[in-house]
Structures are given as C-alpha cells and as structure tokens.
Design an enzyme around this catalytic site. Structure first.
Site, PDB file in Angstrom:
ATOM      1  N   GLU A   1       0.832  -1.213   0.000  1.00 55.51           N
ATOM      2  CA  GLU A   1       0.000   0.000   0.000  1.00 55.51           C
ATOM      3  C   GLU A   1       0.863   1.259   0.000  1.00 55.51           C
ATOM      4  OE1 GLU A   1      -2.827  -0.523  -0.845  1.00 55.51           O
ATOM      5  OE2 GLU A   1      -3.138  -2.596  -0.227  1.00 55.51           O
TER       6      GLU A   1
ATOM      7  N   HIS B   1      -5.287  -5.650 -10.793  1.00 54.34           N
ATOM      8  CA  HIS B   1      -4.465  -6.555  -9.990  1.00 54.34           C
ATOM      9  C   HIS B   1      -3.936  -7.702 -10.850  1.00 54.34           C
ATOM     10  CE1 HIS B   1      -6.923  -4.448  -6.963  1.00 54.34           C
ATOM     11  NE2 HIS B   1      -5.855  -4.594  -6.174  1.00 54.34           N
TER      12      HIS B   1
END
Length: 429
Positions: A194, A280
């Site tokens: 992140e 993703h």
C-alpha cells in the site's frame, strides 16, 4: 465531477489545468472528490473539459490490496512521547503514524503497544509501524530514496477498516481484516504494497490512469512488498515473492504469485489483452519480470523456478533482489502519466545502463527478463553487452632526446581491442 461517486463526502475547489496526457492538450477543470463509488472508498481527481463540460479523464487515487494479519512478535518500533503520555507517531520518520478510522494516532500511558491478538487494533498498528519503518529503511539503504515521498516524508496508516481489504487513497493507507475476521491485514508485504502505491504516486507522472497503468501501479506495490520483506528478512515471515501468503483472505491462500502469476490465474506474459485486464491481474507481467530479474528463471537454493514465455530467451540470470530494486527505482524516476509496459522496459534498460553500464550483466538480464515476459524492445533501444570500438597503444620507448637537426625514434604499437579499427593521429612536440 461529483457524479462520479455514489456518495460524496468532500470535494475541492476546481483548478484550471492543461490536460496533456490524453492526446491533444486541452483546458480542463481538475476537481478532487472523495466518498464512495460502487460501495467502495474512492478519492478521484476528475478532469472536466473546460469548453464542453464532458468528463475528459478521471484518476481514482484509492489503490486496493488484500493481506493477512501476521504478527512479528516482540519488535522495536519508533513512537513518540515521554512520562505517561505516548503516541504511535514516529517523529523520526515525519508523517508516519498509526491509529484508528478517525485518523488520530493511538495514544497510551506507557510505551508498550498491543497484546498480540489478531483482533486487537493496537496490535495491528504495531505490525503496520514495524512494516512501514522497514520499508522506509529499505528505501534509504538499498534504493537511496528519502522517505516514502522522496522528500523525507511519509503518510499515516489507519487500521480497523470494516472490510476484507486494504488500500491507499492518495493521503493515507487503510487496513481491514480477513474474511474470517480473525486477523488484521497488516503484514510486511501488504503494508509495503500500500505504501508502494504512495511511492508510485510521488514519482514523476503521478498515479496515471487506465487499466495497464493501473496494473503497473499494482505491480509496483507488490515489488515494494517483496523488497521490504527481503530487507526485513524476519524469520516469522521469510522472503518468498508471494503476496499475502499468510492471510487466507477468502480461504484460498496467497492472493498473487510473483514467480508464476499464472498459478493464481493472472497472466505471466504481456499481450494485447492487458489494457483491458483488471488492474491486480494486469500486474502479472511486471511481477513476473521482477522475479526473473532478481532471481532468474532457475535460481536453485530452494527458490522456485519461474516459467519463460513463448519466444523468450532460453534462460534469465538473476542479479539479486537489491539490484533489481535499484533498477526499478531508476525506472520509476523516468515514469510518465501515460506509462505502459513498453515504457517500463525502456526506462528500466536506461536505469540499468546508468547504474551498471551498457556492457554489464545487469543490463543484459534486464532485457532478457522483459523478453521472457513477452515485452518486446521499442525501436532505438540501446544495446547491452556490446563493447564500443576501442584500441590499445604502446611505445617501445616513452621518451627521447635529440640535438637541433638530429632525430629520435620510437616504435608505436597499436591494437584493436573491440569493435572496428580506429584512426590514430600522432603528433610530436
């Protein structure tokens, strides 16, 4: 701009800009809106054509990931405070802090945090701080970057998100839990992933837009997760190039596999389908390239082998995870807002040449790893491993003397040592 969201919590005043990344440059109003889109957190930079009022482009700054609540046991973390007042704020790394959904860092009467429980949020912040502090140190020690943003600062983390998720929203990272709600999503590879989005956003070109760019952004997060996991080398979570391998997020083990993305249904190889692939999954070729560059296709030593795509080289030799990280960081310094896979190849080759030279093994491996995931060279890509023209020159005697009208002599021996023959001009004074 607000119509992009299903619920608007906040918005900024419009700013007139020139939007140049979507073809013909045009005037546009840039507005940041935040809230919910399709039930998920969303913070978007929306660009409204100043002449027509149509949406010209939009970039969602929220980058989602998933992970596990893995605990590192007794660790040392940097906090602040004294006496009977302490805070989970790292004053040695400006901007780094951890707390709940309200945005304030957790505080306490002593400098002992968490109880080791998978459902305890203070414990989740111990994991998060430990992880981002290792990432900060890795960026400094391995990649020469100052802080997460490159200017000596970082961003806060929040825990307790009521979702099976974790994300970066352009201002802070936020971490939820696994589906069983028994562990928080704060292991090293998830936390560093992140904050890796924050690195991507604060390098040239910003967050960019489009699925292929988004896939590169997600792959960047995975790369920084793998780098941080390798740097920390914690025996409770050995480096392995799996993403969220401990989480059992939805009962299916790791969420991504960098050495063989296809094992989890993601593409190993680049193809024309990538621009329309979910972000993703579109990270697959970048993850695969990084593993091949770092470890090679058959590294041995208990490390997994990695497949090579059709038409690729017979083998790829790894250069080490640290060197691979340096090359990728060098590529990120050349990033643009319209980055695509072909652009990363060019940028990483340029970085390898800058760092290690055109005749280096690192340059050759960078190219070979890209070819092994079906990302071909663009025209004009510099050559690796081919020495430029060079020669040697020796004299049988390096000095001599003579009276006026007399002579002195020496024999000049030349030899071409690489490339084609060169012209040697001789002078005497």
């Amino acid at each position: 701009a607000k119509a992009r969201l299903s619920r608007v919590d906040d918005s900024t005043a419009p700013r007139l800009v020139v939007l140049a990344r979507t073809g013909t440059p045009r005037l546009a109003w840039e507005v940041k809106v935040s809230g919910l889109a399709a039930g998920k957190p969303s913070v978007q930079n929306v660009y409204v054509d100043a002449r027509t009022g149509a949406i010209a482009d939009a970039v969602d700054l929220v980058r989602e990931g998933s992970g596990n609540g893995y605990y590192y046991g007794q660790v040392t973390i940097n906090t602040s405070g004294s006496g009977s007042s302490y805070s989970m704020t790292d004053t040695t790394r400006p901007g780094i802090a951890c707390g709940g959904q309200g945005g304030s860092a957790y505080t306490g009467t002593d400098d002992a945090w968490g109880n080791g429980s998978g459902t305890n949020l203070e414990t989740a912040c111990v994991d998060a701080l430990y992880s981002v502090q290792r990432e900060w140190d890795m960026l400094r020690d391995w990649l020469g970057r100052s802080g997460i943003d490159g200017s000596g600062r970082g961003f806060p983390a929040r825990v307790g998100l009521a979702d099976v998720n974790a994300y970066w929203n352009g201002s802070y990272t936020n971490f939820g839990h696994n589906q069983a709600n028994t562990q928080q999503a704060t292991p090293i590879d998830v936390v560093a992933h992140e904050f890796g989005h924050a690195v991507f956003q604060t390098t040239p070109g910003g967050a960019g837009s489009g699925n292929e760019n988004g896939g590169i952004n997600e792959g960047t997060g995975d790369i920084f997760g793998a780098l941080t996991e390798a740097y920390a080398n914690n025996p409770n979570d050995p480096p392995d190039y799996l993403v969220g391998e401990e989480v059992d997020l939805v009962g299916q083990g790791p969420i991504r596999n960098m050495y063989n993305p296809g094992a989890l249904g993601d593409p190993n190889c680049y193809s024309s389908a990538i621009p329309n692939t979910e972000v993703h999954s579109a990270a697959g070729p970048l993850n695969h390239w990084f593993y091949l560059l770092a470890e090679g296709n058959n590294p041995g030593g208990g490390k997994p082998s990695s497949p090579i795509c059709s038409g690729g080289p017979s083998s790829v030799t790894g250069v080490s995870v640290q060197k691979a990280g340096k090359i990728y960081m060098g590529a990120l310094s050349r990033k643009t807002s319209s980055w695509r896979y072909t652009n990363i190849r060019a940028a990483s080759v340029a970085a390898a040449i800058e760092l290690y030279g055109a005749n280096s093994a690192e340059c050759n491996s960078t190219k070979a790893a890209w070819s092994a995931v079906s990302v071909t060279a663009a025209s004009g890509e510099p050559a690796c491993g081919t020495a430029g023209p060079d020669f040697s020159l020796t004299l049988s005697s390096s000095s001599g003397s003579a009276q006026p009208g007399g002579t002195a002599s020496t024999t000049v021996n030349t030899q071409t040592t690489s490339g084609s023959a060169q012209t040697v001009n001789l002078t005497a004074t």
